[in-house]
Structure formats: C-alpha cells, structure tokens
Design an enzyme around this catalytic site. Structure first.
Site, PDB file in Angstrom:
ATOM      1  CE  LYS A 213      -7.169   0.659  12.046  1.00  0.00           C
ATOM      2  NZ  LYS A 213      -6.272  -0.384  11.505  1.00  0.00           N
TER       3      LYS A 213
ATOM      4  CE1 TYR B 116     -10.450   1.997   8.704  1.00  0.00           C
ATOM      5  CE2 TYR B 116     -10.690   4.301   9.352  1.00  0.00           C
ATOM      6  CZ  TYR B 116      -9.896   3.242   8.951  1.00  0.00           C
ATOM      7  OH  TYR B 116      -8.535   3.428   8.812  1.00  0.00           O
TER       8      TYR B 116
ATOM      9  N   GLY C 140       0.816  -1.206   0.000  1.00  0.00           N
ATOM     10  CA  GLY C 140       0.000   0.000   0.000  1.00  0.00           C
ATOM     11  C   GLY C 140       0.848   1.254   0.000  1.00  0.00           C
TER      12      GLY C 140
ATOM     13  CB  THR D  65     -10.462  -6.380   6.536  1.00  0.00           C
ATOM     14  OG1 THR D  65     -11.016  -7.042   5.398  1.00  0.00           O
ATOM     15  CG2 THR D  65      -8.980  -6.117   6.292  1.00  0.00           C
TER      16      THR D  65
END
Length: 326
Positions: free
Chosen positions: A153, A149, A10, A95
């Site tokens: 996290k 999201y 990335g 993920t």
C-alpha cells in the site's frame, strides 16, 4: 458525471456507491467478488444509473470496460484483512501493486481523476505512546511477511504521487483507519463484527494478544463522506490524508463494551498472536490518526463515537440473525 468504484461490492465500496447515487452520480462498479458480495449491492441494480462489471483490476480489458464511461475513479479494490494477507502474501502484493498500477495507467488514458484508498497499516511498526499518527511521519516496516500488505500500500501511494508529479494525473490518497459499519465481514479478522457476532451468540469473545493495543474506529458514513469531499475539493491533488476517528480505545475495553451492550454471557478469551496468525507475527500497539489536515482541507468531523457505532452494528447484526433464523 460517471464514477467508477473498484472494489465497489465490498463493505466500504457498497456504501460509497449508495452515497454517490443519492447525490445524482452515475455509478459503475468493478469487482471480482473475491471478498466483496453481490448481496452488498443487490438493492442497487434497479437503479438505472448503476452498472456492475464483474472482473478484477488485474484484468485490463475489464478495467477499460468499466472505466471508459467515467471521469472519476475511487480505487478501493485491494487485498483485505490481516488473515488474508498472512494466508496469501503473494496474491496480496500482486493485487495491491499491479492492480493499482493498472488503474493509474488506464485512468491516465481516459483522463480520470483518481482517489486511492490506502491504509493506516503503512505507518508500520512505529512505537509511540499516545501520539497520533500524522501524514508527515516516517514509515517504519518490519521484515516479517505480515508487513507485505503495508509495503504494497505504501508503494501504491508512491506510484500515485509519481503519476501526479510526472504525468499530471490528478490523484488524492486517503489512509483509512478502521472503518466500521453494516456489511463488514468478520471473515478477514475485522474486530468489531467478530466481537459482536460472538457476543450475540454467547460464544467466547476472542481477543488477540493482551488486549492493551489501542485503536480507533470510524463510522462508514463518515469515511464515505470524507472520500467524496476529498475527490470533489479542488487543490488536494498529490496529497495524503488520514481518514478516521481520533477517539482511542483499547481492544480489551472494546470487548467489554460489546459484552455489556449486547447483555452477553460470553467470556472474554485471550489468544496469543502466534496461535492466531503463526510464528513471528507483529502487531502495532498504538494506532490512532491525527485528522487535523483532513479537518482543515474539507471541514471533516466524525459524527459518531464508539458507543453509537457499536449500537448500530449490534442492531444490524441482530437483524441478520433474525433473517437467518429458520
């Protein structure tokens, strides 16, 4: 000592791989190339100390293959960008949460030290006017899926700290604030590459919302150096650090700067959030880090301000356009 970078193909991961190779590390990269690209790391394949494994952190066998030779892990693999999060909330959660849990479990098995890449998004929808975010601030999340999201996290952070507290796995957490530089894709809503590419093409520069949102932007080289020092400095295990630049700018000001610095004829167009991301989307009005803790821990100081960052990104994007021209 061998080092693993998950998500190493990335934007940030590829710059981190370069920096680690330059200081003599043996570098392993694990990436499923869903948002990363071989183009970002192709120039590293000739280095005998560079190794690439194509695979996901959700695939434990691939994770074991890549981590087995290593004793340090930079965990950067994650769902990237607001657009992807809105389009695939289930994939984002899986993920980020299950992937991080896999990394922590395998790292414990092999005795690795881990740096967890988190995000300023975890501060959520806290409303503040000119007050910078500190690591000790409370986390305030909304109920809209946009916050999935941030929630994932934040859970990564709690998992990491639990592994440190209960199992003794050495973990350091870095909350990144808007890292910018070459190779950053505009495909997932990243504002600076979007603005620069639109300006160079003399297309409308699209500002979401009213443009009064305040952000700060950090040069990728500064972010990478901070990550390496956080990993190498003893005594920081179990701690959370903001990593970024504390120079604020509104998105509207950013668009005007990009237009001026590219000598673009683009008009600046304001697009409602609902049109860009769908009904009920919520944004953070002010997001700038307090980096005092990072300064005290590793002597951190950003080397580039927003004008120098834009100059380098514009130069990179212009070179891309030249190469891509028929």
């Amino acid at each position: 000592m061998a080092v693993l970078i998950t998500g190493g193909a990335g934007f940030i991961g590829s710059h981190l791989a370069e920096a680690l190779l330059e200081i003599g590390e043996e570098v392993w990269v694990l990436d499923n190339l869903s948002t990363g690209s071989l183009q970002n790391i192709w120039h590293l394949f000739d280095n005998p100390r560079f190794h690439f494994v194509e695979g996901s952190v959700l695939d434990e066998s691939k994770l074991i293959e890549a981590m087995r030779p290593c004793r340090k892990v930079y965990h950067l693999a994650a769902a990237v960008g607001v657009k992807l999060v809105v389009q695939d909330p289930l994939g984002t959660l899986e993920t980020n949460v299950r992937g991080t849990e896999n990394v922590l479990r395998v790292a414990l098995q092999f005795g690795c030290k881990v740096l967890i890449s988190s995000t300023s998004e975890v501060y959520g929808k806290d409303v503040r006017d000119g007050e910078k975010f500190r690591e000790t601030d409370n986390i305030i999340l909304g109920t809209a899926m946009r916050w999935g999201y941030a929630c994932s996290k934040a859970l990564d952070e709690y998992l990491s700290r639990a592994y440190w507290k209960q199992k003794g796995l050495p973990v350091v957490i870095a909350r990144l604030f808007n890292t910018v530089g070459p190779r950053q894709s505009p495909a997932y809503g990243m504002v600076i590459p979007n603005f620069v590419r639109q300006a160079l093409a003399n297309e409308p520069i699209t500002v979401y919302g009213d443009g009064k949102q305040v952000r700060s932007f950090c040069w990728v080289g500064d972010t990478v150096n901070a990550l390496i020092k956080l990993m190498e400095t003893p005594g920081l295990e179990g701690e959370i650090f903001n990593v970024g630049n504390d120079e604020p700018i509104t998105i509207e000001e950013l668009a005007l700067k990009v237009k001026a610095m590219t000598n673009s004829s683009s008009e600046i167009v304001y697009i409602p959030y609902e049109q860009a991301y769908g009904h009920g989307f919520e944004d953070i009005r002010y997001r700038v880090p307090d980096i005092t803790k990072l300064r005290q821990a590793i002597g951190y100081q950003p080397t580039l301000g927003i004008d120098e960052i834009l100059e380098r990104v514009i130069e990179y994007e212009r070179s891309r356009r030249i190469i891509a021209a028929p």
